[in-house]
Write an enzyme that holds these catalytic residues in place. Structure first.
Site, PDB file in Angstrom:
ATOM      1  N   CYS A   2       5.460   2.220  -8.539  1.00 16.99           N
ATOM      2  CA  CYS A   2       5.160   2.152  -9.962  1.00 16.99           C
ATOM      3  C   CYS A   2       6.333   2.713 -10.771  1.00 16.99           C
ATOM      4  CB  CYS A   2       3.897   2.923 -10.351  1.00 16.99           C
ATOM      5  SG  CYS A   2       2.420   2.321  -9.550  1.00 16.99           S
ATOM      6  N   ARG A  27      10.176  -0.953  -8.085  1.00 16.51           N
ATOM      7  CA  ARG A  27       9.159   0.026  -7.710  1.00 16.51           C
ATOM      8  C   ARG A  27       7.771  -0.584  -7.538  1.00 16.51           C
ATOM      9  NH1 ARG A  27       9.327   5.452  -9.184  1.00 16.51           N
ATOM     10  NH2 ARG A  27      11.450   6.213  -9.097  1.00 16.51           N
ATOM     11  N   TRP A  74       2.574  -0.828  -8.504  1.00 18.38           N
ATOM     12  CA  TRP A  74       2.366  -1.083  -7.076  1.00 18.38           C
ATOM     13  C   TRP A  74       0.977  -0.538  -6.797  1.00 18.38           C
ATOM     14  CZ3 TRP A  74       1.565   1.754  -2.509  1.00 18.38           C
ATOM     15  CH2 TRP A  74       1.734   1.019  -1.321  1.00 18.38           C
ATOM     16  N   ASN A  98       2.373   7.007 -12.293  1.00 15.41           N
ATOM     17  CA  ASN A  98       2.901   6.719 -10.961  1.00 15.41           C
ATOM     18  C   ASN A  98       2.359   7.791 -10.035  1.00 15.41           C
ATOM     19  OD1 ASN A  98       4.475   6.199  -8.684  1.00 15.41           O
ATOM     20  ND2 ASN A  98       6.217   7.349  -9.482  1.00 15.41           N
ATOM     21  N   GLY A  99       1.869   7.395  -8.851  1.00 21.64           N
ATOM     22  CA  GLY A  99       1.375   8.397  -7.908  1.00 21.64           C
ATOM     23  C   GLY A  99      -0.127   8.284  -7.727  1.00 21.64           C
ATOM     24  N   GLU A 479      15.166  -2.421  13.776  1.00 28.73           N
ATOM     25  CA  GLU A 479      15.539  -2.719  12.386  1.00 28.73           C
ATOM     26  C   GLU A 479      15.580  -4.239  12.140  1.00 28.73           C
ATOM     27  OE1 GLU A 479      15.730  -1.581   9.593  1.00 28.73           O
ATOM     28  OE2 GLU A 479      17.262  -2.621   8.454  1.00 28.73           O
ATOM     29  N   LYS A 483      13.320  -6.015   9.323  1.00 27.67           N
ATOM     30  CA  LYS A 483      13.910  -6.811   8.243  1.00 27.67           C
ATOM     31  C   LYS A 483      13.282  -8.195   8.209  1.00 27.67           C
ATOM     32  CE  LYS A 483      15.544  -4.668   6.437  1.00 27.67           C
ATOM     33  NZ  LYS A 483      15.931  -3.344   6.069  1.00 27.67           N
ATOM     34  N   GLU A 486       9.512  -8.103   7.053  1.00 29.10           N
ATOM     35  CA  GLU A 486       9.212  -7.739   5.670  1.00 29.10           C
ATOM     36  C   GLU A 486       9.574  -8.829   4.672  1.00 29.10           C
ATOM     37  OE1 GLU A 486      12.857  -4.541   5.146  1.00 29.10           O
ATOM     38  OE2 GLU A 486      11.086  -4.296   3.918  1.00 29.10           O
ATOM     39  N   HIS A 502       7.590  -4.298  30.985  1.00 33.75           N
ATOM     40  CA  HIS A 502       6.440  -3.386  31.090  1.00 33.75           C
ATOM     41  C   HIS A 502       5.291  -3.811  30.176  1.00 33.75           C
ATOM     42  CE1 HIS A 502       8.680  -0.768  33.696  1.00 33.75           C
ATOM     43  NE2 HIS A 502       9.701  -0.854  32.859  1.00 33.75           N
ATOM     44  N   LYS A 602      10.240  -0.806  -3.538  1.00 31.27           N
ATOM     45  CA  LYS A 602      11.501  -0.230  -3.058  1.00 31.27           C
ATOM     46  C   LYS A 602      11.393   1.270  -2.836  1.00 31.27           C
ATOM     47  CE  LYS A 602      15.985  -0.503  -2.315  1.00 31.27           C
ATOM     48  NZ  LYS A 602      16.276  -0.989  -0.966  1.00 31.27           N
TER      49      LYS A 602
HETATM   50  C1  F6R Z   1      12.955  -1.586   4.724  1.00 27.14           C
HETATM   51  C2  F6R Z   1      12.980  -0.511   3.753  1.00 27.14           C
HETATM   52  C3  F6R Z   1      12.045   0.621   3.950  1.00 27.14           C
HETATM   53  C4  F6R Z   1      12.729   1.934   3.547  1.00 27.14           C
HETATM   54  C5  F6R Z   1      11.733   3.090   3.609  1.00 27.14           C
HETATM   55  C6  F6R Z   1      12.390   4.408   3.268  1.00 27.14           C
HETATM   56  O1  F6R Z   1      13.906  -2.554   4.421  1.00 27.14           O
HETATM   57  O2  F6R Z   1      13.726  -0.543   2.811  1.00 27.14           O
HETATM   58  O3  F6R Z   1      11.570   0.689   5.245  1.00 27.14           O
HETATM   59  O4  F6R Z   1      13.798   2.159   4.412  1.00 27.14           O
HETATM   60  O5  F6R Z   1      10.699   2.844   2.706  1.00 27.14           O
HETATM   61  O6  F6R Z   1      12.904   4.405   1.978  1.00 27.14           O
HETATM   62  P1  F6R Z   1      13.993   5.442   1.550  1.00 27.14           P
HETATM   63  O7  F6R Z   1      15.222   5.176   2.349  1.00 27.14           O
HETATM   64  O8  F6R Z   1      14.207   5.199   0.086  1.00 27.14           O
HETATM   65  O9  F6R Z   1      13.449   6.804   1.838  1.00 27.14           O
END
Ligand code: F6R
Length: 607
Positions: A2, A27, A74, A98-99, A479, A483, A486, A502, A602
């Site tokens: 948010c 956000r 969000w 927010n929160g 990772e 990626k 998501e 396994h 984000k």
């Molecule tokens: C995936 C992604 C998330 C962030 C995670 C931590 O592409 O961006 O998994 O890595 O939410 O966010 P930060 O780095 O801002 O603490």
């Protein structure tokens, strides 16, 4: 999560609010809304989905006024509907939030018992109703806010606007970040400096428990005990133009392409720009007396930590443990005053990572933050912050921040090795030279974009995809899978190559592509055996390796991608590029929203 904006301006405020929300959309984008006070009258507009829907609504139903608040959501409590969208209004007050208000159920019952009933399912409307009840009982806005803030539990940031008050906003912060911006006869409130960048670079960050009475003349800030608090004003240089797409179709594409430059910048910053690189990490980063490193983060940042564990142990012989932040403090980790705790976060605001940092503070020898946003809460609360210098990352899927995190963590491991006498200065210099080669190698990896886009058309048809890697490439497999899932919504899992037999091998058939991330390193032959095991079961292998690896592996792979040769230790940094491109092009082939994938945000500022 948010985004909040508030403006007491001298011109029509709706366009400014929408512009600021655009910068905060990273956000959350479940809904957006604004409220203004015009000739003393409070009014609002709200729309579900992306900000563009709110902009469209405002074309048909404009909102006048020079004071206003805005929000991009969000969803936490309640589905993304207009009714649940912010600003929430009750009588003469509108609020953006927010929160999470953790005790909202109890507060809601209390309100209902006195005839104040909510329309929405949100915890935010509860706050608006509490204010309304205070005001109905005769309280002025400031008194009402002061009384209500005391009753709220949880982690939140709030901004209030009042009917009949065209020169007043009240802002409050507990747990979630909030900044006050100073203009020329105008004042602003924002979730972060990025939102406020086009309007001002003069920022005051509210501290834990602070609340502020904001008018066009300035802001009076109070602490949690309602004492006047003097919080410093800082100049925050956020280059407004750097959050443009610069000709790329998506921020993610731009950010992937920026990696050679930002990695080179980070290396220059921490190793000098001269002919002979040398470690120049801040003095406070000393490994003297440290017998263990614990690395804590969430998501992609936690995979960077996972790679770094291999580095600290292999390069420096320093025991390292990793944990995801949401688990760390609840597992009662054994802490000691010989331990360095490293918190890695792009945003520097991730609630779980921040809470984990607070959990260890004063209990370990040193708390180090590896962050992209140097003014963030995590950076400010750590003993020492190492900025990763990736520049603003807008795409929700983290790309350049990941490789910059890896770069800084690699330098930290080298520093530990140097201090512990595990590597000689000449060996450190050699490793630094290898790191310095990375930007050039990454450029070569970027040129794989076209062949990757062709392969992605096939990957886009899959329902499940597996990623395999060994050693420090194992976290990269995790990772790569994260990626992909998501942004393309294809189910993907990362495994250590040796672990496949396994259990996960049961999933293998011709419909499940297996992406093997395997430079020709000391363990390559073992990985080739694992590939054979997949191919023997009709599995489709996409091998990413260097020329020698591709040749050694022999025929049988479904597809191969040849990367430049790289020092084995640093291969995860280089191989991140094709892993990101695979996710990007698969998402494009599927037509998903690359920069703003569904359900994500984000910056995750709720637990
Ligand atoms: C995936 C992604 C998330 C962030 C995670 C931590 O592409 O961006 O998994 O890595 O939410 O966010 P930060 O780095 O801002 O603490």
């Amino acid at each position: 999560m948010c985004g909040i904006i508030g403006v007491l301006g001298n011109h029509e405020v709706a366009p400014l609010l929408v512009e600021a929300l655009k910068r905060l959309e990273y956000r959350g984008y479940d809904s957006a809304g604004i409220a203004t006070v015009n000739n003393g009258k409070l009014d609002r507009r709200r729309a579900v989905g992306k900000l563009v829907n709110l902009s469209d609504l405002l074309v048909h139903e404009p909102l006048a006024g020079k004071s206003g608040i805005g929000h991009t959501r969000w969803a936490t409590h309640g589905a993304p509907t207009v009714k649940n969208a912010h600003p929430h209004r009750a009588g003469g007050v509108a609020v953006v939030h927010n929160g999470i208000i953790e005790n909202f159920r109890e507060l809601r019952e209390d309100l209902a018992a006195t005839g104040y009933v909510q329309e929405s399912e949100t915890d935010t409307e509860t706050v608006a109703l509490l204010i309304r009840r205070e005001m109905d009982q005769g309280a002025r806005p400031v008194q009402a806010a002061r009384a209500v803030l005391k009753r709220l539990q949880g982690a939140f940031a709030l901004c209030f606007l009042f009917d009949g008050e065209d020169d007043l906003m009240i802002a409050a912060r507990k747990g979630s970040p909030l900044a006050i911006g100073w203009g020329d006869g105008e004042m602003y409130v924002g979730s972060d400096a990025i939102a406020l960048a086009p309007m001002t670079d003069r920022i005051t960050y509210l501290e834990e428990g602070d609340w502020a009475v904001v008018t066009r003349k300035g802001a009076e800030i109070f602490d949690a005990e309602d004492r006047r608090a003097n919080r410093p004003e800082t100049r925050v240089a956020v280059n407004a133009t750097r959050i443009e797409k610069a000709g790329y179709k998506h921020f993610m594409a731009k950010e992937i392409a920026e990696q050679p430059v930002v990695i080179a910048d980070a290396l220059k910053h921490y190793t000098g720009g001269g002919a002979t690189p040398a470690l120049r990490l801040p003095e406070g980063l000393s490994f003297a007396g440290i017998d263990r490193v614990v690395l804590v983060a969430c998501g992609t940042a936690s995979y960077a930590c996972h790679v770094a564990k291999y580095w600290f142990e292999q390069i420096a012989g320093l025991p390292a443990e990793i944990d995801i932040a949401s688990e760390f403090r609840y597992r009662e980790p054994v802490l000691s005053d010989r331990m360095m705790a490293v918190f890695v976060s792009q945003s520097g605001e991730t609630a779980d990572t921040l809470a984990a940092l607070r959990h260890v503070k004063e209990k370990v020898a040193k708390v180090v933050a590896v962050v992209n946003v140097p003014t963030s809460s995590i950076a400010r609360e750590a003993d020492l912050a190492l900025p990763i210098l990736a520049g603003i990352e807008v795409g929700v899927a983290s790309t350049k921040a990941f490789t910059c995190q890896l770069t800084v963590l690699a330098l930290m491991a080298l520093q530990a090795a140097a201090e512990r006498g595990v590597l000689t200065p000449a060996q450190v210099a050699e490793r630094l030279e290898e790191l310095r080669a990375l930007p050039g190698l990454m450029n070569a990896a970027l040129s794989l974009s076209t062949p990757i886009s062709r392969i992605a058309k096939d990957l886009a048809k899959a329902q499940d995809i597996l990623f395999l890697g060994r050693g420090p490439m194992f976290p990269l497999a995790l990772e790569g899978a994260l990626k992909l899932k998501e942004i393309s919504y294809i189910h993907a899992e990362g495994y250590a190559s040796g672990e496949l037999k396994h259990g996960p091998i049961a999933l293998i058939d011709a419909a499940v592509p297996v992406i093997v991330l395997a430079p020709k390193d000391a363990l390559f032959d073992k990985t080739v055996s694992n590939m054979q095991e997949v191919m023997a079961r009709n599995g489709k292998v996409l091998l990413l390796s260097d020329a020698e690896g591709v040749e050694t592996a022999g025929p049988g792979a479904w597809k191969t991608l040849t990367l430049p040769e790289v020092a084995a230790l640093w291969a995860p940094i280089l191989y991140a590029v094709p892993a990101q491109l695979l996710a990007y092009h698969t998402a494009i082939a599927k037509g998903t929203d690359v920069d703003q994938p569904r359900n994500l945000a984000k910056s995750v500022t709720v637990e």
